[in-house]
Design a protein around this motif. Structure first.
Motif, PDB file in Angstrom:
ATOM      1  N   CYS A 243      -8.789   4.287  -2.498  1.00 44.67           N
ATOM      2  CA  CYS A 243      -9.820   3.407  -1.924  1.00 44.67           C
ATOM      3  C   CYS A 243     -10.618   4.137  -0.849  1.00 44.67           C
ATOM      4  O   CYS A 243     -11.838   3.986  -0.749  1.00 44.67           O
ATOM      5  CB  CYS A 243      -9.178   2.150  -1.349  1.00 44.67           C
TER       6      CYS A 243
ATOM      7  N   LEU B  96      -6.796   6.201   6.246  1.00 45.60           N
ATOM      8  CA  LEU B  96      -5.338   6.100   6.176  1.00 45.60           C
ATOM      9  C   LEU B  96      -4.777   6.343   7.562  1.00 45.60           C
ATOM     10  O   LEU B  96      -5.193   7.269   8.263  1.00 45.60           O
ATOM     11  CB  LEU B  96      -4.764   7.137   5.207  1.00 45.60           C
TER      12      LEU B  96
ATOM     13  N   CYS C 297      -7.672  -0.007  -6.527  1.00 43.04           N
ATOM     14  CA  CYS C 297      -6.359   0.101  -5.895  1.00 43.04           C
ATOM     15  C   CYS C 297      -5.270  -0.170  -6.935  1.00 43.04           C
ATOM     16  O   CYS C 297      -5.227  -1.241  -7.533  1.00 43.04           O
ATOM     17  CB  CYS C 297      -6.230  -0.893  -4.745  1.00 43.04           C
ATOM     18  N   PRO C 298      -4.381   0.780  -7.157  1.00 44.57           N
ATOM     19  CA  PRO C 298      -3.345   0.580  -8.171  1.00 44.57           C
ATOM     20  C   PRO C 298      -2.248  -0.377  -7.705  1.00 44.57           C
ATOM     21  O   PRO C 298      -1.399  -0.756  -8.490  1.00 44.57           O
ATOM     22  CB  PRO C 298      -2.749   1.980  -8.355  1.00 44.57           C
ATOM     23  N   ASP C 299      -2.263  -0.742  -6.432  1.00 41.24           N
ATOM     24  CA  ASP C 299      -1.143  -1.503  -5.870  1.00 41.24           C
ATOM     25  C   ASP C 299      -1.502  -2.901  -5.409  1.00 41.24           C
ATOM     26  O   ASP C 299      -0.700  -3.529  -4.721  1.00 41.24           O
ATOM     27  CB  ASP C 299      -0.509  -0.686  -4.736  1.00 41.24           C
TER      28      ASP C 299
ATOM     29  N   CYS D 248       0.845  -1.201   0.000  1.00 39.68           N
ATOM     30  CA  CYS D 248       0.000   0.000   0.000  1.00 39.68           C
ATOM     31  C   CYS D 248       0.877   1.247   0.000  1.00 39.68           C
ATOM     32  O   CYS D 248       1.801   1.367   0.800  1.00 39.68           O
ATOM     33  CB  CYS D 248      -0.902   0.003   1.231  1.00 39.68           C
ATOM     34  N   LYS D 249       0.578   2.178  -0.933  1.00 40.67           N
ATOM     35  CA  LYS D 249       1.367   3.409  -1.000  1.00 40.67           C
ATOM     36  C   LYS D 249       0.606   4.613  -0.439  1.00 40.67           C
ATOM     37  O   LYS D 249       1.018   5.756  -0.637  1.00 40.67           O
ATOM     38  CB  LYS D 249       1.802   3.658  -2.442  1.00 40.67           C
ATOM     39  N   GLY D 250      -0.519   4.351   0.166  1.00 38.68           N
ATOM     40  CA  GLY D 250      -1.257   5.419   0.840  1.00 38.68           C
ATOM     41  C   GLY D 250      -1.807   6.490  -0.075  1.00 38.68           C
ATOM     42  O   GLY D 250      -1.928   7.651   0.317  1.00 38.68           O
ATOM     43  N   CYS D 251      -2.169   6.106  -1.307  1.00 38.83           N
ATOM     44  CA  CYS D 251      -2.652   7.110  -2.269  1.00 38.83           C
ATOM     45  C   CYS D 251      -4.034   7.639  -1.903  1.00 38.83           C
ATOM     46  O   CYS D 251      -4.440   8.698  -2.361  1.00 38.83           O
ATOM     47  CB  CYS D 251      -2.681   6.516  -3.674  1.00 38.83           C
ATOM     48  N   GLY D 252      -4.783   6.874  -1.139  1.00 39.33           N
ATOM     49  CA  GLY D 252      -6.091   7.341  -0.680  1.00 39.33           C
ATOM     50  C   GLY D 252      -7.236   7.118  -1.654  1.00 39.33           C
ATOM     51  O   GLY D 252      -8.373   7.534  -1.388  1.00 39.33           O
TER      52      GLY D 252
ATOM     53  N   ALA E 150      -3.248  -3.890  -3.157  1.00 37.00           N
ATOM     54  CA  ALA E 150      -2.943  -3.920  -1.721  1.00 37.00           C
ATOM     55  C   ALA E 150      -4.159  -4.202  -0.853  1.00 37.00           C
ATOM     56  O   ALA E 150      -4.021  -4.410   0.347  1.00 37.00           O
ATOM     57  CB  ALA E 150      -2.304  -2.598  -1.293  1.00 37.00           C
ATOM     58  N   ILE E 151      -5.355  -4.202  -1.432  1.00 37.65           N
ATOM     59  CA  ILE E 151      -6.540  -4.464  -0.603  1.00 37.65           C
ATOM     60  C   ILE E 151      -7.469  -5.428  -1.334  1.00 37.65           C
ATOM     61  O   ILE E 151      -7.668  -5.324  -2.542  1.00 37.65           O
ATOM     62  CB  ILE E 151      -7.263  -3.144  -0.212  1.00 37.65           C
TER      63      ILE E 151
ATOM     64  N   VAL F 111      -3.437   2.060   4.511  1.00 35.14           N
ATOM     65  CA  VAL F 111      -4.880   1.937   4.657  1.00 35.14           C
ATOM     66  C   VAL F 111      -5.227   1.002   5.826  1.00 35.14           C
ATOM     67  O   VAL F 111      -4.526   0.020   6.085  1.00 35.14           O
ATOM     68  CB  VAL F 111      -5.518   1.445   3.345  1.00 35.14           C
TER      69      VAL F 111
END
Ligand code: TPP
Ligand code: SF4
Ligand code: SF4
Ligand code: SF4
Lengths: 286, 89
Positions: free
Chosen positions: B23, B34, B57-59, B17-21, B61-62, B39
Protein backbone atom coordinates in the motif's frame (compact mmCIF):
# COMPACT_ATOMS: atom_id res chain seq x y z
CA UNK A 1 -17.27 -2.73 10.99
CA UNK A 2 -17.15 -2.78 7.24
CA UNK A 3 -19.70 -4.83 5.26
CA UNK A 4 -16.81 -6.26 3.29
CA UNK A 5 -15.68 -8.19 6.35
CA UNK A 6 -19.02 -9.92 6.71
CA UNK A 7 -17.95 -12.30 3.94
CA UNK A 8 -15.03 -13.52 6.02
CA UNK A 9 -14.72 -15.87 8.95
CA UNK A 10 -13.08 -13.13 10.93
CA UNK A 11 -12.08 -15.39 13.77
CA UNK A 12 -9.73 -17.09 11.27
CA UNK A 13 -7.94 -13.85 10.41
CA UNK A 14 -5.19 -12.76 10.05
CA UNK A 15 -4.63 -15.42 7.43
CA UNK A 16 -1.67 -17.74 7.18
CA UNK A 17 -0.22 -16.38 3.92
CA UNK A 18 3.23 -14.78 3.92
CA UNK A 19 3.61 -11.00 4.08
CA UNK A 20 2.98 -9.62 0.59
CA UNK A 21 1.53 -12.85 -0.83
CA UNK A 22 -0.99 -11.97 -3.55
CA UNK A 23 -3.50 -14.67 -2.65
CA UNK A 24 -5.17 -12.36 -0.14
CA UNK A 25 -5.59 -9.66 -2.78
CA UNK A 26 -7.31 -12.11 -5.14
CA UNK A 27 -9.56 -13.38 -2.33
CA UNK A 28 -10.47 -9.76 -1.55
CA UNK A 29 -11.34 -9.21 -5.22
CA UNK A 30 -13.67 -12.22 -5.24
CA UNK A 31 -15.49 -10.97 -2.17
CA UNK A 32 -15.91 -7.52 -3.68
CA UNK A 33 -17.33 -9.01 -6.89
CA UNK A 34 -19.79 -11.12 -4.87
CA UNK A 35 -20.76 -8.05 -2.87
CA UNK A 36 -21.38 -6.03 -6.03
CA UNK A 37 -23.69 -8.71 -7.38
CA UNK A 38 -25.48 -8.96 -4.04
CA UNK A 39 -25.41 -12.76 -4.16
CA UNK A 40 -27.24 -14.61 -1.41
CA UNK A 41 -24.55 -15.96 0.90
CA UNK A 42 -26.46 -19.18 1.40
CA UNK A 43 -26.55 -19.85 -2.31
CA UNK A 44 -22.81 -19.63 -2.83
CA UNK A 45 -20.49 -22.61 -2.45
CA UNK A 46 -16.73 -22.17 -2.74
CA UNK A 47 -14.53 -25.18 -3.39
CA UNK A 48 -10.75 -25.54 -3.44
CA UNK A 49 -8.03 -28.15 -3.78
CA UNK A 50 -4.66 -28.09 -2.05
CA UNK A 51 -2.02 -25.37 -2.08
CA UNK A 52 -1.44 -22.00 -0.44
CA UNK A 53 -4.04 -20.56 -2.82
CA UNK A 54 -6.54 -23.27 -1.96
CA UNK A 55 -6.50 -22.18 1.67
CA UNK A 56 -8.61 -19.19 0.65
CA UNK A 57 -11.85 -21.07 1.30
CA UNK A 58 -11.01 -21.46 4.98
CA UNK A 59 -11.40 -17.71 5.42
CA UNK A 60 -14.62 -17.26 3.47
CA UNK A 61 -17.98 -17.29 5.22
CA UNK A 62 -19.92 -19.31 2.65
CA UNK A 63 -20.48 -23.02 2.42
CA UNK A 64 -16.98 -24.11 1.54
CA UNK A 65 -15.18 -27.31 0.70
CA UNK A 66 -11.41 -27.79 0.98
CA UNK A 67 -10.82 -30.98 -1.00
CA UNK A 68 -7.94 -33.05 -2.40
CA UNK A 69 -5.07 -31.78 -4.53
CA UNK A 70 -6.25 -31.09 -8.08
CA UNK A 71 -9.77 -32.29 -7.39
CA UNK A 72 -11.64 -29.09 -6.63
CA UNK A 73 -13.40 -29.18 -9.99
CA UNK A 74 -14.43 -32.82 -9.54
CA UNK A 75 -16.10 -31.99 -6.20
CA UNK A 76 -17.55 -28.79 -7.63
CA UNK A 77 -19.02 -30.75 -10.54
CA UNK A 78 -20.81 -33.00 -8.06
CA UNK A 79 -22.17 -30.02 -6.16
CA UNK A 80 -23.40 -28.29 -9.30
CA UNK A 81 -25.13 -31.44 -10.58
CA UNK A 82 -26.84 -32.04 -7.24
CA UNK A 83 -27.73 -28.40 -6.68
CA UNK A 84 -27.82 -26.48 -9.97
CA UNK A 85 -29.37 -23.54 -8.12
CA UNK A 86 -26.10 -22.82 -6.28
CA UNK A 87 -23.39 -20.44 -7.47
CA UNK A 88 -20.37 -22.71 -7.42
CA UNK A 89 -16.93 -21.11 -7.30
CA UNK A 90 -13.58 -22.88 -7.43
CA UNK A 91 -10.43 -21.25 -6.05
CA UNK A 92 -7.30 -22.99 -7.22
CA UNK A 93 -3.59 -22.52 -7.85
CA UNK A 94 -1.60 -22.95 -11.05
CA UNK A 95 -0.24 -26.27 -9.78
CA UNK A 96 -3.55 -27.51 -8.43
CA UNK A 97 -5.41 -26.56 -11.61
CA UNK A 98 -3.03 -27.24 -14.45
CA UNK A 99 -0.78 -30.07 -13.22
CA UNK A 100 -2.53 -32.67 -11.07
CA UNK A 101 -5.95 -31.17 -11.86
CA UNK A 102 -5.40 -30.54 -15.56
CA UNK A 103 -7.76 -33.24 -16.76
CA UNK A 104 -10.61 -32.08 -14.55
CA UNK A 105 -10.04 -28.60 -15.87
CA UNK A 106 -10.30 -29.40 -19.57
CA UNK A 107 -13.35 -31.58 -19.09
CA UNK A 108 -15.17 -29.07 -16.92
CA UNK A 109 -14.51 -26.57 -19.70
CA UNK A 110 -15.61 -28.99 -22.40
CA UNK A 111 -18.91 -29.63 -20.63
CA UNK A 112 -19.46 -25.95 -19.96
CA UNK A 113 -20.64 -26.68 -16.45
CA UNK A 114 -21.74 -23.63 -14.46
CA UNK A 115 -18.68 -23.16 -12.28
CA UNK A 116 -16.59 -20.01 -11.90
CA UNK A 117 -12.94 -20.98 -11.58
CA UNK A 118 -10.45 -18.49 -10.22
CA UNK A 119 -6.88 -19.57 -10.81
CA UNK A 120 -4.37 -17.85 -8.55
CA UNK A 121 -1.34 -18.16 -10.77
CA UNK A 122 1.88 -17.47 -8.89
CA UNK A 123 3.82 -19.54 -11.43
CA UNK A 124 5.10 -21.95 -8.81
CA UNK A 125 4.17 -24.52 -6.17
CA UNK A 126 4.23 -22.17 -3.20
CA UNK A 127 3.07 -24.56 -0.50
CA UNK A 128 5.72 -27.18 -1.18
CA UNK A 129 8.53 -24.62 -1.46
CA UNK A 130 8.87 -23.49 -5.04
CA UNK A 131 8.96 -26.42 -7.47
CA UNK A 132 8.19 -25.38 -11.05
CA UNK A 133 4.60 -25.83 -12.24
CA UNK A 134 3.18 -26.15 -15.75
CA UNK A 135 2.79 -22.39 -15.65
CA UNK A 136 6.33 -21.45 -14.65
CA UNK A 137 7.81 -19.48 -17.55
CA UNK A 138 10.66 -21.11 -19.42
CA UNK A 139 14.07 -20.30 -17.99
CA UNK A 140 12.92 -19.44 -14.49
CA UNK A 141 14.46 -20.98 -11.42
CA UNK A 142 12.75 -23.26 -8.97
CA UNK A 143 13.57 -25.90 -6.39
CA UNK A 144 13.21 -28.53 -9.11
CA UNK A 145 14.77 -26.29 -11.75
CA UNK A 146 18.05 -25.13 -10.19
CA UNK A 147 19.51 -24.35 -13.63
CA UNK A 148 16.34 -22.96 -15.12
CA UNK A 149 13.04 -24.45 -16.23
CA UNK A 150 13.34 -26.15 -19.63
CA UNK A 151 9.63 -26.73 -20.14
CA UNK A 152 7.30 -24.44 -22.02
CA UNK A 153 4.43 -23.09 -19.96
CA UNK A 154 0.70 -23.21 -20.59
CA UNK A 155 -1.26 -20.19 -21.66
CA UNK A 156 -4.14 -21.12 -19.38
CA UNK A 157 -6.62 -18.74 -20.98
CA UNK A 158 -5.96 -20.14 -24.46
CA UNK A 159 -6.25 -23.64 -23.05
CA UNK A 160 -9.57 -22.84 -21.35
CA UNK A 161 -10.96 -21.29 -24.49
CA UNK A 162 -9.88 -24.17 -26.70
CA UNK A 163 -11.34 -26.69 -24.26
CA UNK A 164 -14.73 -24.97 -24.36
CA UNK A 165 -14.95 -22.48 -21.48
CA UNK A 166 -17.51 -19.81 -22.30
CA UNK A 167 -16.04 -16.93 -20.31
CA UNK A 168 -12.30 -16.36 -19.99
CA UNK A 169 -10.37 -13.42 -18.58
CA UNK A 170 -7.03 -12.60 -17.04
CA UNK A 171 -5.87 -9.95 -14.63
CA UNK A 172 -3.28 -9.60 -11.89
CA UNK A 173 -3.04 -8.74 -8.21
CA UNK A 174 -1.76 -5.34 -9.36
CA UNK A 175 -4.74 -4.64 -11.65
CA UNK A 176 -7.37 -5.17 -8.96
CA UNK A 177 -10.30 -3.13 -10.36
CA UNK A 178 -10.04 -5.11 -13.60
CA UNK A 179 -9.83 -8.34 -11.63
CA UNK A 180 -13.04 -7.50 -9.76
CA UNK A 181 -14.81 -6.63 -13.04
CA UNK A 182 -13.74 -9.91 -14.63
CA UNK A 183 -14.82 -12.00 -11.65
CA UNK A 184 -18.13 -10.17 -11.60
CA UNK A 185 -18.74 -10.97 -15.26
CA UNK A 186 -17.51 -14.53 -14.85
CA UNK A 187 -19.99 -15.06 -12.01
CA UNK A 188 -22.79 -13.88 -14.27
CA UNK A 189 -21.89 -16.25 -17.09
CA UNK A 190 -24.13 -19.30 -17.11
CA UNK A 191 -21.44 -21.81 -17.96
CA UNK A 192 -17.80 -22.58 -17.26
CA UNK A 193 -15.89 -19.37 -16.53
CA UNK A 194 -12.20 -18.98 -15.92
CA UNK A 195 -10.45 -15.98 -14.45
CA UNK A 196 -6.70 -16.25 -14.21
CA UNK A 197 -5.22 -13.93 -11.60
CA UNK A 198 -1.46 -13.61 -11.97
CA UNK A 199 -0.19 -13.06 -8.48
CA UNK A 200 3.01 -12.87 -6.44
CA UNK A 201 4.74 -15.48 -4.30
CA UNK A 202 7.56 -13.42 -2.81
CA UNK A 203 8.69 -16.26 -0.55
CA UNK A 204 9.54 -18.79 -3.25
CA UNK A 205 9.20 -17.52 -6.81
CA UNK A 206 10.49 -14.10 -5.84
CA UNK A 207 13.39 -15.33 -3.73
CA UNK A 208 14.49 -18.17 -6.01
CA UNK A 209 14.63 -15.83 -8.98
CA UNK A 210 16.06 -12.88 -7.07
CA UNK A 211 13.11 -10.77 -8.11
CA UNK A 212 13.04 -8.84 -4.84
CA UNK A 213 10.27 -8.21 -2.35
CA UNK A 214 6.52 -8.24 -2.88
CA UNK A 215 6.48 -4.73 -4.36
CA UNK A 216 9.27 -5.48 -6.84
CA UNK A 217 7.55 -8.72 -7.79
CA UNK A 218 4.30 -6.84 -8.37
CA UNK A 219 6.15 -4.35 -10.56
CA UNK A 220 7.62 -7.26 -12.50
CA UNK A 221 4.11 -8.65 -13.06
CA UNK A 222 2.72 -5.23 -13.96
CA UNK A 223 5.42 -4.73 -16.59
CA UNK A 224 4.53 -7.97 -18.34
CA UNK A 225 0.80 -7.29 -18.49
CA UNK A 226 -0.67 -5.70 -21.60
CA UNK A 227 -4.36 -4.92 -21.90
CA UNK A 228 -5.93 -6.88 -24.71
CA UNK A 229 -7.33 -3.69 -26.24
CA UNK A 230 -3.90 -2.05 -26.34
CA UNK A 231 -2.35 -5.24 -27.68
CA UNK A 232 -4.69 -5.17 -30.67
CA UNK A 233 -2.86 -2.14 -32.06
CA UNK A 234 0.65 -3.08 -30.94
CA UNK A 235 3.26 -4.64 -33.24
CA UNK A 236 3.95 -8.30 -32.53
CA UNK A 237 7.56 -7.83 -31.46
CA UNK A 238 6.45 -5.48 -28.67
CA UNK A 239 4.33 -8.25 -27.20
CA UNK A 240 7.25 -10.61 -26.77
CA UNK A 241 7.51 -11.78 -23.16
CA UNK A 242 4.19 -10.15 -22.27
CA UNK A 243 0.83 -11.61 -21.34
CA UNK A 244 -2.61 -10.25 -22.11
CA UNK A 245 -5.03 -9.03 -19.49
CA UNK A 246 -8.73 -8.24 -19.87
CA UNK A 247 -11.71 -10.15 -21.16
CA UNK A 248 -10.26 -12.72 -23.54
CA UNK A 249 -13.32 -14.74 -24.49
CA UNK A 250 -17.07 -14.43 -24.05
CA UNK A 251 -19.09 -16.96 -26.03
CA UNK A 252 -22.22 -18.18 -24.24
CA UNK A 253 -23.35 -21.77 -24.86
CA UNK A 254 -25.86 -24.11 -23.17
CA UNK A 255 -24.88 -24.95 -19.60
CA UNK A 256 -24.29 -28.59 -18.67
CA UNK A 257 -26.34 -29.06 -15.47
CA UNK A 258 -29.33 -27.36 -17.10
CA UNK A 259 -29.04 -29.53 -20.21
CA UNK A 260 -28.74 -32.61 -18.03
CA UNK A 261 -31.82 -31.54 -16.06
CA UNK A 262 -33.74 -31.19 -19.31
CA UNK A 263 -32.64 -34.63 -20.41
CA UNK A 264 -33.90 -36.14 -17.17
CA UNK A 265 -37.23 -34.38 -17.52
CA UNK A 266 -37.56 -35.52 -21.15
CA UNK A 267 -36.85 -39.15 -20.32
CA UNK A 268 -39.28 -39.04 -17.41
CA UNK A 269 -41.97 -37.61 -19.69
CA UNK A 270 -41.45 -40.34 -22.26
CA UNK A 271 -42.33 -42.91 -19.62
CA UNK A 272 -45.46 -41.12 -18.44
CA UNK A 273 -47.79 -43.17 -20.65
CA UNK A 274 -46.13 -46.48 -19.89
CA UNK A 275 -48.06 -48.64 -17.44
CA UNK A 276 -46.41 -48.52 -14.03
CA UNK A 277 -44.31 -45.49 -15.05
CA UNK A 278 -40.56 -45.14 -15.14
CA UNK A 279 -39.89 -47.12 -11.97
CA UNK A 280 -41.78 -50.20 -13.14
CA UNK A 281 -40.09 -50.08 -16.53
CA UNK A 282 -36.65 -49.81 -14.99
CA UNK A 283 -37.26 -52.70 -12.57
CA UNK A 284 -38.53 -54.98 -15.34
CA UNK A 285 -35.73 -54.34 -17.82
CA UNK A 286 -32.85 -56.78 -18.09
CA UNK B 1 -19.85 28.03 -2.80
CA UNK B 2 -16.52 26.57 -3.76
CA UNK B 3 -16.26 22.82 -3.62
CA UNK B 4 -15.04 21.55 -0.28
CA UNK B 5 -12.11 19.21 -0.16
CA UNK B 6 -13.23 15.72 0.71
CA UNK B 7 -11.85 14.22 3.88
CA UNK B 8 -11.00 10.57 4.22
CA UNK B 9 -10.17 8.47 7.22
CA UNK B 10 -8.17 5.28 7.27
CA UNK B 11 -9.35 2.25 9.15
CA UNK B 12 -6.21 0.28 9.93
CA UNK B 13 -6.40 -3.19 11.43
CA UNK B 14 -2.97 -3.20 12.92
CA UNK B 15 -3.16 -6.79 14.05
CA UNK B 16 -3.77 -7.97 10.50
CA UNK B 17 -1.16 -5.77 8.78
CA UNK B 18 2.00 -7.70 7.92
CA UNK B 19 4.01 -4.67 6.86
CA UNK B 20 4.53 -5.82 3.28
CA UNK B 21 4.66 -2.23 2.07
CA UNK B 22 2.44 -2.74 -0.99
CA UNK B 23 0.00 0.00 0.00
CA UNK B 24 2.86 2.36 0.83
CA UNK B 25 4.61 1.80 -2.50
CA UNK B 26 1.60 2.49 -4.70
CA UNK B 27 -0.16 5.29 -2.85
CA UNK B 28 -0.18 8.11 -5.43
CA UNK B 29 -0.08 10.78 -2.70
CA UNK B 30 2.50 9.19 -0.42
CA UNK B 31 0.03 9.22 2.44
CA UNK B 32 1.16 5.97 4.01
CA UNK B 33 4.27 4.90 5.85
CA UNK B 34 5.50 1.86 7.70
CA UNK B 35 6.27 2.33 11.36
CA UNK B 36 7.60 -0.60 13.39
CA UNK B 37 6.44 -2.96 10.67
CA UNK B 38 2.87 -1.65 10.55
CA UNK B 39 1.20 0.81 8.23
CA UNK B 40 0.28 4.31 9.44
CA UNK B 41 -1.55 7.12 7.64
CA UNK B 42 1.23 9.65 8.14
CA UNK B 43 -0.33 12.32 5.91
CA UNK B 44 -4.03 11.43 6.01
CA UNK B 45 -5.00 14.94 4.89
CA UNK B 46 -3.38 14.32 1.47
CA UNK B 47 -5.50 11.24 0.78
CA UNK B 48 -7.63 11.43 -2.37
CA UNK B 49 -9.69 8.34 -1.56
CA UNK B 50 -8.57 6.34 -4.60
CA UNK B 51 -8.78 3.04 -2.65
CA UNK B 52 -5.62 1.72 -4.32
CA UNK B 53 -4.21 0.75 -0.94
CA UNK B 54 -7.38 -0.98 0.17
CA UNK B 55 -7.81 -2.99 -3.03
CA UNK B 56 -4.21 -4.25 -3.15
CA UNK B 57 -3.70 -4.97 0.52
CA UNK B 58 -3.40 -8.76 0.76
CA UNK B 59 -4.40 -8.72 4.43
CA UNK B 60 -7.65 -6.70 4.47
CA UNK B 61 -5.82 -4.44 6.89
CA UNK B 62 -6.58 -0.99 5.49
CA UNK B 63 -9.85 0.62 4.49
CA UNK B 64 -10.68 4.13 3.34
CA UNK B 65 -13.86 5.90 4.30
CA UNK B 66 -15.14 9.25 3.29
CA UNK B 67 -15.72 11.34 6.35
CA UNK B 68 -18.24 14.08 6.87
CA UNK B 69 -16.73 16.53 9.38
CA UNK B 70 -17.62 14.97 12.73
CA UNK B 71 -17.30 11.32 11.65
CA UNK B 72 -13.69 11.96 10.77
CA UNK B 73 -12.14 10.32 13.80
CA UNK B 74 -14.58 7.49 14.21
CA UNK B 75 -12.00 4.90 13.26
CA UNK B 76 -9.84 5.77 16.21
CA UNK B 77 -12.49 4.54 18.60
CA UNK B 78 -12.79 1.11 17.05
CA UNK B 79 -10.32 -1.37 18.38
CA UNK B 80 -9.69 -3.74 15.50
CA UNK B 81 -6.98 -5.43 17.49
CA UNK B 82 -9.72 -7.18 19.45
CA UNK B 83 -10.70 -10.55 18.07
CA UNK B 84 -14.35 -10.64 16.89
CA UNK B 85 -15.26 -13.14 19.62
CA UNK B 86 -14.52 -10.48 22.19
CA UNK B 87 -17.43 -8.39 20.92
CA UNK B 88 -19.84 -11.22 21.67
CA UNK B 89 -18.51 -11.86 25.15
C1 TPP C 1 -1.92 -35.93 -4.21
C2 TPP C 1 -0.97 -34.90 -3.73
N1 TPP C 1 0.20 -34.70 -4.38
C3 TPP C 1 1.04 -33.75 -3.99
C4 TPP C 1 0.75 -32.96 -2.91
C5 TPP C 1 1.75 -31.93 -2.45
N2 TPP C 1 1.34 -30.57 -2.80
C6 TPP C 1 0.69 -29.80 -1.91
S1 TPP C 1 0.38 -28.26 -2.48
C7 TPP C 1 1.15 -28.61 -3.95
C8 TPP C 1 1.28 -27.58 -5.04
C9 TPP C 1 0.44 -26.38 -4.90
O1 TPP C 1 0.73 -25.47 -5.90
P1 TPP C 1 -0.30 -24.42 -6.42
O2 TPP C 1 -1.59 -25.08 -6.72
O3 TPP C 1 0.32 -23.66 -7.53
O4 TPP C 1 -0.60 -23.51 -5.16
P2 TPP C 1 0.29 -22.43 -4.40
O5 TPP C 1 0.77 -23.12 -3.15
O6 TPP C 1 1.41 -21.98 -5.28
O7 TPP C 1 -0.67 -21.33 -4.11
C10 TPP C 1 1.63 -29.92 -3.97
C11 TPP C 1 2.36 -30.52 -5.08
C12 TPP C 1 -0.47 -33.18 -2.25
N3 TPP C 1 -0.84 -32.43 -1.19
N4 TPP C 1 -1.31 -34.14 -2.67
S1 SF4 D 1 4.75 -19.59 0.00
FE1 SF4 D 1 4.27 -18.16 -1.63
S2 SF4 D 1 2.17 -18.68 -2.27
FE2 SF4 D 1 2.53 -19.61 -0.25
S3 SF4 D 1 1.75 -18.11 1.23
FE3 SF4 D 1 3.94 -17.75 0.98
S4 SF4 D 1 4.08 -16.18 -0.62
FE4 SF4 D 1 2.03 -17.07 -0.72
S1 SF4 E 1 -6.89 5.91 -0.80
FE1 SF4 E 1 -5.33 6.33 -2.34
S2 SF4 E 1 -4.46 8.30 -1.71
FE2 SF4 E 1 -5.57 7.51 0.06
S3 SF4 E 1 -4.04 6.39 1.25
FE3 SF4 E 1 -5.00 4.90 -0.09
S4 SF4 E 1 -3.71 4.82 -1.93
FE4 SF4 E 1 -3.18 6.70 -0.78
S1 SF4 F 1 -0.65 -3.61 2.06
FE1 SF4 F 1 -1.82 -4.24 3.88
S2 SF4 F 1 -0.51 -5.68 4.97
FE2 SF4 F 1 0.79 -4.62 3.49
S3 SF4 F 1 1.65 -2.88 4.66
FE3 SF4 F 1 -0.21 -2.13 3.68
S4 SF4 F 1 -1.85 -2.44 5.18
FE4 SF4 F 1 -0.10 -3.66 5.85
Amino acid sequence: MSEFLSYFRQDRLPHIWCPGCGHGTVTGALVRAIDRLGLDKNKVCVVSGIGCSSRAVGYLDFDTLHTAHGRALAFATGIKMARPDLKVIVMTGDGDCTAIGGNHFIHAARRNIGITTIVMNNETYGMTSGQFSPMTPKGMLGTTAPYGNVERSFDLCELAKAAGATYVGRSTSYHVPLLIDLIEKALQNDGFSVVEAVTQCPTYLGRKNKLGDAVQLLNWIKDQAVNVKAAAVMPKEKLEGKFLIGELHNGPAPEYSAEYGELIARVQRSFENVKGGLWECASNSD
Amino acid sequence: MSEQKKVYFHTIREKWCKGCGICVAYCPKKVLELKDGKVVAARAEDCIGCHACELRCPDFAIEIHEASGERKHEAEHVDFALPPEAHHA
